[in-house]
Design a protein around this motif. Structure first.
Motif, PDB file in Angstrom:
ATOM      1  N   ILE A 133       0.866  -1.187   0.000  1.00  0.00           N
ATOM      2  CA  ILE A 133       0.000   0.000   0.000  1.00  0.00           C
ATOM      3  C   ILE A 133       0.900   1.234   0.000  1.00  0.00           C
ATOM      4  CG2 ILE A 133      -1.911   1.178   1.173  1.00  0.00           C
ATOM      5  CD1 ILE A 133      -2.507  -1.772   0.430  1.00  0.00           C
ATOM      6  N   CYS A 134       0.688   2.123  -0.947  1.00  0.00           N
ATOM      7  CA  CYS A 134       1.480   3.350  -1.027  1.00  0.00           C
ATOM      8  C   CYS A 134       0.563   4.542  -0.782  1.00  0.00           C
ATOM      9  CB  CYS A 134       2.113   3.511  -2.403  1.00  0.00           C
ATOM     10  SG  CYS A 134       3.150   2.116  -2.881  1.00  0.00           S
ATOM     11  N   ALA A 135       1.057   5.502   0.001  1.00  0.00           N
ATOM     12  CA  ALA A 135       0.249   6.693   0.286  1.00  0.00           C
ATOM     13  C   ALA A 135       0.073   7.517  -0.987  1.00  0.00           C
ATOM     14  CB  ALA A 135       0.924   7.527   1.362  1.00  0.00           C
ATOM     15  N   TRP A 136      -1.073   8.159  -1.085  1.00  0.00           N
ATOM     16  CA  TRP A 136      -1.361   8.997  -2.262  1.00  0.00           C
ATOM     17  C   TRP A 136      -0.287  10.077  -2.405  1.00  0.00           C
ATOM     18  CZ3 TRP A 136      -4.048   8.254  -6.409  1.00  0.00           C
ATOM     19  CH2 TRP A 136      -4.468   9.336  -7.188  1.00  0.00           C
ATOM     20  N   ALA A 137       0.168  10.614  -1.273  1.00  0.00           N
ATOM     21  CA  ALA A 137       1.189  11.666  -1.311  1.00  0.00           C
ATOM     22  C   ALA A 137       2.509  11.148  -1.896  1.00  0.00           C
ATOM     23  CB  ALA A 137       1.416  12.220   0.098  1.00  0.00           C
ATOM     24  N   ASP A 138       2.713   9.838  -1.849  1.00  0.00           N
ATOM     25  CA  ASP A 138       3.960   9.244  -2.349  1.00  0.00           C
ATOM     26  C   ASP A 138       3.787   8.640  -3.734  1.00  0.00           C
ATOM     27  OD1 ASP A 138       5.062   9.911   0.080  1.00  0.00           O
ATOM     28  OD2 ASP A 138       4.604   7.943   0.984  1.00  0.00           O
ATOM     29  N   ARG A 139       2.766   9.052  -4.453  1.00  0.00           N
ATOM     30  CA  ARG A 139       2.438   8.363  -5.698  1.00  0.00           C
ATOM     31  C   ARG A 139       3.547   8.455  -6.748  1.00  0.00           C
ATOM     32  NH1 ARG A 139      -0.541  12.724  -4.852  1.00  0.00           N
ATOM     33  NH2 ARG A 139      -1.020  14.272  -6.457  1.00  0.00           N
ATOM     34  N   THR A 140       4.328   9.517  -6.766  1.00  0.00           N
ATOM     35  CA  THR A 140       5.399   9.550  -7.778  1.00  0.00           C
ATOM     36  C   THR A 140       6.468   8.497  -7.455  1.00  0.00           C
ATOM     37  OG1 THR A 140       6.529  11.324  -6.612  1.00  0.00           O
ATOM     38  CG2 THR A 140       5.051  11.977  -8.379  1.00  0.00           C
ATOM     39  N   ASP A 141       6.747   8.294  -6.172  1.00  0.00           N
ATOM     40  CA  ASP A 141       7.744   7.264  -5.805  1.00  0.00           C
ATOM     41  C   ASP A 141       7.246   5.864  -6.155  1.00  0.00           C
ATOM     42  OD1 ASP A 141       9.789   8.858  -4.819  1.00  0.00           O
ATOM     43  OD2 ASP A 141       8.748   9.121  -2.910  1.00  0.00           O
ATOM     44  N   ALA A 142       5.943   5.697  -6.170  1.00  0.00           N
ATOM     45  CA  ALA A 142       5.370   4.379  -6.481  1.00  0.00           C
ATOM     46  C   ALA A 142       5.580   3.996  -7.950  1.00  0.00           C
ATOM     47  CB  ALA A 142       3.890   4.364  -6.126  1.00  0.00           C
ATOM     48  N   LEU A 143       6.107   4.916  -8.734  1.00  0.00           N
ATOM     49  CA  LEU A 143       6.326   4.639 -10.160  1.00  0.00           C
ATOM     50  C   LEU A 143       7.710   4.066 -10.441  1.00  0.00           C
ATOM     51  CD1 LEU A 143       4.831   7.958 -11.623  1.00  0.00           C
ATOM     52  CD2 LEU A 143       3.666   5.776 -11.195  1.00  0.00           C
ATOM     53  N   ARG A 144       8.598   4.186  -9.470  1.00  0.00           N
ATOM     54  CA  ARG A 144       9.981   3.729  -9.658  1.00  0.00           C
ATOM     55  C   ARG A 144      10.035   2.269 -10.076  1.00  0.00           C
ATOM     56  NH1 ARG A 144      13.863   7.231  -7.581  1.00  0.00           N
ATOM     57  NH2 ARG A 144      12.839   8.355  -5.893  1.00  0.00           N
ATOM     58  N   ASP A 145      10.787   1.962 -11.121  1.00  0.00           N
ATOM     59  CA  ASP A 145      11.041   0.584 -11.596  1.00  0.00           C
ATOM     60  C   ASP A 145       9.797  -0.112 -12.157  1.00  0.00           C
ATOM     61  OD1 ASP A 145      13.653   0.878 -10.619  1.00  0.00           O
ATOM     62  OD2 ASP A 145      13.027   0.189  -8.625  1.00  0.00           O
ATOM     63  N   ALA A 146       8.661   0.556 -12.144  1.00  0.00           N
ATOM     64  CA  ALA A 146       7.424  -0.132 -12.547  1.00  0.00           C
ATOM     65  C   ALA A 146       7.450  -0.497 -14.033  1.00  0.00           C
ATOM     66  CB  ALA A 146       6.213   0.750 -12.247  1.00  0.00           C
ATOM     67  N   ALA A 147       6.882  -1.661 -14.352  1.00  0.00           N
ATOM     68  CA  ALA A 147       6.758  -2.083 -15.749  1.00  0.00           C
ATOM     69  C   ALA A 147       5.414  -1.666 -16.329  1.00  0.00           C
ATOM     70  CB  ALA A 147       6.906  -3.601 -15.840  1.00  0.00           C
ATOM     71  N   LEU A 148       4.448  -1.394 -15.441  1.00  0.00           N
ATOM     72  CA  LEU A 148       3.085  -1.070 -15.883  1.00  0.00           C
ATOM     73  C   LEU A 148       2.462  -0.122 -14.872  1.00  0.00           C
ATOM     74  CD1 LEU A 148       0.520  -1.769 -17.682  1.00  0.00           C
ATOM     75  CD2 LEU A 148       0.052  -3.573 -15.996  1.00  0.00           C
ATOM     76  N   LEU A 149       1.778   0.889 -15.380  1.00  0.00           N
ATOM     77  CA  LEU A 149       0.993   1.803 -14.542  1.00  0.00           C
ATOM     78  C   LEU A 149      -0.439   1.777 -15.062  1.00  0.00           C
ATOM     79  CD1 LEU A 149       0.503   4.195 -12.554  1.00  0.00           C
ATOM     80  CD2 LEU A 149       1.272   5.730 -14.392  1.00  0.00           C
ATOM     81  N   VAL A 150      -1.393   1.535 -14.165  1.00  0.00           N
ATOM     82  CA  VAL A 150      -2.806   1.523 -14.564  1.00  0.00           C
ATOM     83  C   VAL A 150      -3.566   2.520 -13.709  1.00  0.00           C
ATOM     84  CG1 VAL A 150      -4.867   0.119 -14.928  1.00  0.00           C
ATOM     85  CG2 VAL A 150      -2.611  -0.973 -14.969  1.00  0.00           C
ATOM     86  N   ASN A 151      -4.292   3.419 -14.357  1.00  0.00           N
ATOM     87  CA  ASN A 151      -5.190   4.311 -13.613  1.00  0.00           C
ATOM     88  C   ASN A 151      -6.588   3.726 -13.611  1.00  0.00           C
ATOM     89  OD1 ASN A 151      -6.335   6.579 -12.290  1.00  0.00           O
ATOM     90  ND2 ASN A 151      -7.094   7.279 -14.280  1.00  0.00           N
ATOM     91  N   THR A 152      -7.084   3.375 -12.425  1.00  0.00           N
ATOM     92  CA  THR A 152      -8.473   2.906 -12.316  1.00  0.00           C
ATOM     93  C   THR A 152      -9.340   3.923 -11.592  1.00  0.00           C
ATOM     94  OG1 THR A 152      -8.395   1.797 -10.141  1.00  0.00           O
ATOM     95  CG2 THR A 152      -7.549   0.554 -12.029  1.00  0.00           C
ATOM     96  N   THR A 153      -8.760   5.099 -11.260  1.00  0.00           N
ATOM     97  CA  THR A 153      -9.590   6.127 -10.617  1.00  0.00           C
ATOM     98  C   THR A 153     -10.379   6.863 -11.690  1.00  0.00           C
ATOM     99  OG1 THR A 153      -8.117   8.050 -10.775  1.00  0.00           O
ATOM    100  CG2 THR A 153      -7.710   6.495  -8.957  1.00  0.00           C
ATOM    101  N   VAL A 154     -11.281   7.729 -11.239  1.00  0.00           N
ATOM    102  CA  VAL A 154     -12.068   8.533 -12.179  1.00  0.00           C
ATOM    103  C   VAL A 154     -11.333   9.811 -12.561  1.00  0.00           C
ATOM    104  CG1 VAL A 154     -14.265   7.638 -11.357  1.00  0.00           C
ATOM    105  CG2 VAL A 154     -13.272   9.647 -10.241  1.00  0.00           C
ATOM    106  N   LEU A 155     -10.163  10.031 -11.972  1.00  0.00           N
ATOM    107  CA  LEU A 155      -9.439  11.285 -12.231  1.00  0.00           C
ATOM    108  C   LEU A 155      -9.004  11.343 -13.690  1.00  0.00           C
ATOM    109  CD1 LEU A 155      -7.313  11.388  -8.967  1.00  0.00           C
ATOM    110  CD2 LEU A 155      -9.417  12.636  -9.476  1.00  0.00           C
TER     111      LEU A 155
END
Ligand code: ATR
Length: 282
Positions: A179-201
Motif C-alpha cells: 500500500i502506497c500513500a497517495w502523497a507518495d504516488r510519484t515514488d510508487a512509479l519507480r522501476d514499474a513495468a506497468l501503470l494503470v489508472n483505475t480512478t475517475v481522475l
C-alpha cells in the motif's frame, strides 16, 4: 421461424450505456437475428427483472452500475472470477437457471494483449506494477494482474484504508500488494513495468489526475481505463515522454466478447470498425 435472440444491459440509469451500440454493431456485422436492449432497472427491481429473463425470452444480460454487486446473491451460479471480484457483469440464461460471471478482468488483459508483446507482459512478473485506485475497477484489474503473474503490485489510493481493504479482501492479493500513500504516488512509479489508472481522475467532468511521470521507467506501459476523453492527460504525458500507452476503450470492447459469444454464438472481433462505431456514441 426462429425467435429473435434477445439480450441487453440492465442499469440505473442506463441511457448512457455504450453496450447497445457495441453489441448492435456486432449483431449487424455477423447478421444475427438478435436484439440488444437498454433496460432501465431500479435497484429494488433487480431481483424481479432477473427472475423474468427466461420467461421473456432473454439469452442473458449485462449488468452495469449499480447492479453488479447486488446480482451476486440473485443468480444461481457465480463463476470463480466474479466471486473473487465480488461483482457480476454478465448473466447467461441456461435452461431455467442464471449463470453469473465477470468479464472485466478478461477485458482488461485482452485489451493489453492487443498493444503489449508477450515479452513486455512477462516483465510484470519481474518488476513492480502500479495501480491507482481501489474501487470496483481496481478489483477487476488486480484480479487480472494476479492471474497473469504480477507479484509486486503497488496499490496507490487517496484513501489508504480502502486500498488496504482491497488487499485484504481480494483472494491472494495481500501476499503481493504494497500500500502506497497517495502523497507518495510519484515514488510508487519507480522501476514499474506497468501503470494503470483505475480512478475517475482525468475523466471529463472530474478533477485531473495530478501525477508527474518523471520516475516511471521509459519502457513502462501506461494504461488508463478512463475512455472519455480517449487520450487522458495521463496518456498524453506518457506519450510525450515515449512510454507505450493503452487507452481505456479496448477494455470496454473486450469485456463484451464473452457475453456476446454465449448469447449469440459468435466470438466477435474487436477492431477499428468497432472502435469507431462505439466512439461515435460518446
Ligand atoms: P469504480 O467502482 O468505478 O472503480 P469507485 O469505487 O467510485 O469507482 O472508485 C473511484 C476511485 O477513484 C477510488 O479509488 C477513489 O479514491 P477513494 O477510494 O479515496 O475515494 C478515486 N478518486 C475519486 N476521486 C478522487 C480524487 N479527487 N482524488 C483521488 N482519488 C479519487
Amino acid at each position: 421461424m426462429t425467435a429473435t435472440l434477445r439480450a441487453g444491459v440492465m442499469g440505473w440509469p442506463v441511457s448512457h450505456s455504450l453496450s447497445p451500440r457495441l453489441h448492435g454493431h456486432w449483431l449487424a456485422r455477423y447478421r444475427i437475428d438478435g436484439s440488444y436492449e437498454a433496460i432501465a432497472v431500479e435497484p429494488d427491481g433487480l431481483a424481479g427483472a432477473l427472475s423474468r429473463l427466461a420467461d421473456e425470452g432473454f439469452r442473458g444480460v449485462n449488468l452495469t452500475v449499480p447492479h453488479k454487486e447486488a446480482a451476486v446473491a440473485l443468480v444461481d451460479t457465480v463463476d470463480e472470477t466474479a466471486r473473487r471480484i465480488g461483482a457480476i457483469n454478465t448473466v447467461v440464461v441456461e435452461d431455467e437457471t442464471l449463470a453469473g460471471s465477470n468479464t472485466d478482468a478478461f477485458g482488461f488483459i485482452e485489451n493489453l494483449r492487443d498493444y503489449v508483446s508477450e515479452a513486455a507482459m512477462s516483465e510484470w512478473a519481474a518488476r513492480p506494477v502500479t495501480v491507482l485506485g481501489a474501487g470496483g475497477a481496481a478489483r477487476a484489474v488486480c484480479t487480472a494482474l494476479l492471474d497473469n503473474g504480477a507479484n509486486d503490485i503497488r496499490l496507490v489510493n487517496r484513501t489508504a484504508a480502502r486500498a488496504a481493504a482491497l488487499a485484504e479482501t481480494l483472494p491472494g492479493l495481500a501476499n503481493y500488494a504494497t500500500i502506497c500513500a497517495w502523497a507518495d504516488r510519484t515514488d510508487a512509479l519507480r522501476d514499474a513495468a506497468l501503470l494503470v489508472n483505475t480512478t475517475v481522475l482525468g475523466m471529463t467532468g472530474q478533477a485531473p489526475l495530478d501525477l508527474d511521470l518523471e520516475k516511471l521507467p521509459g519502457d513502462a506501459t501506461v494504461n488508463d481505463i478512463v475512455y472519455v476523453p480517449l487520450e487522458t492527460g495521463l496518456l498524453a504525458q506518457a506519450r510525450r515522454r515515449g512510454n507505450r500507452t493503452v487507452d481505456g476503450l479496448g477494455m470496454l470492447l473486450h469485456q463484451a466478447r464473452p457475453g456476446f459469444r454465449a448469447w449469440f454464438g459468435v466470438d466477435p472481433a474487436v477492431d477499428e470498425d468497432l472502435r469507431q462505431a462505439v466512439l461515435a456514441g460518446l
